[in-house]
Enzyme design. Structure first.
Site, PDB file in Angstrom:
ATOM      1  N   HIS A  37       0.840  -1.204   0.000  1.00 35.84           N
ATOM      2  CA  HIS A  37       0.000   0.000   0.000  1.00 35.84           C
ATOM      3  C   HIS A  37       0.881   1.262   0.000  1.00 35.84           C
ATOM      4  O   HIS A  37       0.629   2.210  -0.742  1.00 35.84           O
ATOM      5  CB  HIS A  37      -0.883   0.047   1.251  1.00 35.84           C
ATOM      6  CG  HIS A  37      -1.840  -1.095   1.387  1.00 35.84           C
ATOM      7  ND1 HIS A  37      -1.726  -2.036   2.383  1.00 35.84           N
ATOM      8  CD2 HIS A  37      -2.939  -1.443   0.668  1.00 35.84           C
ATOM      9  CE1 HIS A  37      -2.705  -2.908   2.278  1.00 35.84           C
ATOM     10  NE2 HIS A  37      -3.458  -2.591   1.245  1.00 35.84           N
ATOM     11  N   ASP A 149      -2.992  -7.553  -7.527  1.00 42.71           N
ATOM     12  CA  ASP A 149      -4.371  -7.928  -7.869  1.00 42.71           C
ATOM     13  C   ASP A 149      -4.564  -7.600  -9.346  1.00 42.71           C
ATOM     14  O   ASP A 149      -5.241  -6.634  -9.707  1.00 42.71           O
ATOM     15  CB  ASP A 149      -5.347  -7.176  -6.972  1.00 42.71           C
ATOM     16  CG  ASP A 149      -5.108  -7.479  -5.505  1.00 42.71           C
ATOM     17  OD1 ASP A 149      -5.494  -8.552  -5.063  1.00 42.71           O
ATOM     18  OD2 ASP A 149      -4.486  -6.647  -4.813  1.00 42.71           O
ATOM     19  N   MET A 183       3.396  -9.229  -0.431  1.00 39.70           N
ATOM     20  CA  MET A 183       2.788  -8.632   0.754  1.00 39.70           C
ATOM     21  C   MET A 183       1.276  -8.617   0.592  1.00 39.70           C
ATOM     22  O   MET A 183       0.762  -8.351  -0.489  1.00 39.70           O
ATOM     23  CB  MET A 183       3.323  -7.232   0.949  1.00 39.70           C
ATOM     24  CG  MET A 183       4.770  -7.292   1.298  1.00 39.70           C
ATOM     25  SD  MET A 183       5.379  -5.762   1.907  1.00 39.70           S
ATOM     26  CE  MET A 183       7.020  -6.278   2.353  1.00 39.70           C
ATOM     27  N   SER A 184       0.608  -8.926   1.676  1.00 38.07           N
ATOM     28  CA  SER A 184      -0.852  -8.962   1.662  1.00 38.07           C
ATOM     29  C   SER A 184      -1.339  -8.760   3.089  1.00 38.07           C
ATOM     30  O   SER A 184      -0.693  -9.233   4.037  1.00 38.07           O
ATOM     31  CB  SER A 184      -1.325 -10.326   1.140  1.00 38.07           C
ATOM     32  OG  SER A 184      -2.680 -10.537   1.493  1.00 38.07           O
TER      33      SER A 184
HETATM   34  P1  AMP Z   1      -6.280  -4.029  -0.486  1.00 42.28           P
HETATM   35  O1  AMP Z   1      -6.153  -3.224   0.777  1.00 42.28           O
HETATM   36  O2  AMP Z   1      -5.765  -5.417  -0.345  1.00 42.28           O
HETATM   37  O3  AMP Z   1      -7.639  -3.927  -1.098  1.00 42.28           O
HETATM   38  O4  AMP Z   1      -5.287  -3.347  -1.520  1.00 42.28           O
HETATM   39  C1  AMP Z   1      -5.354  -1.990  -1.825  1.00 42.28           C
HETATM   40  C2  AMP Z   1      -4.451  -1.724  -2.994  1.00 42.28           C
HETATM   41  O5  AMP Z   1      -3.122  -2.107  -2.670  1.00 42.28           O
HETATM   42  C3  AMP Z   1      -4.852  -2.551  -4.226  1.00 42.28           C
HETATM   43  O6  AMP Z   1      -4.687  -1.759  -5.391  1.00 42.28           O
HETATM   44  C4  AMP Z   1      -3.857  -3.688  -4.195  1.00 42.28           C
HETATM   45  O7  AMP Z   1      -3.598  -4.245  -5.459  1.00 42.28           O
HETATM   46  C5  AMP Z   1      -2.623  -2.983  -3.660  1.00 42.28           C
HETATM   47  N1  AMP Z   1      -1.699  -3.964  -3.087  1.00 42.28           N
HETATM   48  C6  AMP Z   1      -1.987  -4.962  -2.195  1.00 42.28           C
HETATM   49  N2  AMP Z   1      -0.887  -5.705  -1.952  1.00 42.28           N
HETATM   50  C7  AMP Z   1       0.109  -5.184  -2.712  1.00 42.28           C
HETATM   51  C8  AMP Z   1       1.479  -5.519  -2.921  1.00 42.28           C
HETATM   52  N3  AMP Z   1       2.061  -6.543  -2.284  1.00 42.28           N
HETATM   53  N4  AMP Z   1       2.209  -4.759  -3.778  1.00 42.28           N
HETATM   54  C9  AMP Z   1       1.629  -3.714  -4.433  1.00 42.28           C
HETATM   55  N5  AMP Z   1       0.343  -3.341  -4.285  1.00 42.28           N
HETATM   56  C10 AMP Z   1      -0.415  -4.069  -3.447  1.00 42.28           C
END
Ligand code: AMP
Length: 281
Positions: A37, A149, A183-184
């Protein structure tokens, strides 16, 4: 830095920025922020006058109620983390986004029906619906999405194109831990040993990429070799391995152009996705 919980206050701030002809960079998130993020927020910081981050765990994009219940929520830590790089943080509650009687649904065809869409029915509709709402509220010049994603990024791009939204969608590279694990927010739910098992996901993607770059053109052969690798690891169930053209996201039998390999896997109760781009030249 301003924290907004309601739409009215946010629109007031956005309108002020617009009157001053400021460009707006927007990063929608579901919180439990990590370096993936942050990389998007930092990119937005460099390219825009005003940076808006939303944190909203969107119930409409969860097809599994248990997953929604267990999704990590760390709002105070999140706000502290981005206090110095974001100008506005939007943290609405569910009723603010979906008031009683809400009935809209955005479906982007055919992208939302394939890949992840097949395994998580309704997921991309829920995502597109909330993203479109957030776009209308924040009126960004640029919006930032991670290629982690991959399909989501493509769907948002198509939505913007199909609906003539005056927004530039910017993709960000996948941020990984040193081990290679993407990362997640869901990673915090992995035990130490689950995290070790999860390494096989990226390792397998890299193997797949190597096999293709060594000249294998038959997609099923590549998938078979990748499956042989994952089957050696216990405690991880591969939901799918798919190879899709980067140009049109169609599944391919014969690899003759740049492709993306996508994996979804289940480790215990945690479902992870990852992908790798393969350029042929
Ligand atoms: P999320 O909070 O999981 O819905 O993600 C919010 C944004 O962050 C989305 O555009 C995701 O694709 C991006 N994102 C999540 N994990 C990563 C990562 N490891 N590297 C880059 N962007 C990410």
């Amino acid at each position: 830095m301003t924290v907004c919980k309601n739409i009215k206050k946010l629109i007031f701030k956005i309108n002020k920025a617009k009157t001053n002809h400021n460009s707006i960079g927007f990063i929608p998130t579901m919180g439990a922020l990590h370096k993936g993020h942050l990389s998007l927020i930092q990119k937005a910081r460099k390219e825009n006058d005003v940076v808006v981050v939303s944190i909203f765990v969107n119930p409409k994009q969860f097809n599994n109620p248990e997953d929604l219940k267990r999704y990590p929520r760390t709002i105070e830590r999140d706000v502290d983390l981005i206090r110095d790089i974001a100008d506005i943080i939007f943290i609405p509650d569910t009723e603010e986004i979906y008031p009683k009687g809400f009935g809209a649904n955005i479906h982007i065809s055919p992208l939302a029906d394939v890949g992840e869409g097949k395994y998580r029915p309704g997921h991309f509709d829920g995502m597109a619906t909330v993203v479109l709402k957030l776009f209308h509220i924040t009126q960004p010049t640029r919006a930032y999405f991670g290629k982690k994603d991959y399909q989501q990024y493509l769907i948002v791009k198509q939505m913007v194109r199909d609906l003539h939204l005056p927004i530039k969608i910017v993709g960000g590279e996948t941020m990984r831990e040193e081990s290679g694990l993407a990362m997640s927010s869901r990673n915090v739910r992995l035990s130490h040993s689950d995290k070790e098992k999860a390494l096989i996901i990226y390792q397998t993607l890299q193997q797949g990429k190597e096999i293709i770059q060594q000249g294998e053109q038959n997609a099923q052969n590549v998938i078979k070799k990748m499956t042989d690798i994952t089957e050696r690891e216990e405690g991880i169930t591969i939901e799918y391995i798919e190879i899709r053209n980067m140009s049109d996201f169609l599944e391919t039998d014969e690899i003759t152009e740049d492709v993306v390999i996508l994996i979804a896997a289940q480790i215990g109760e945690v479902r992870l996705i990852d992908n790798i781009e393969v350029h042929l030249s």
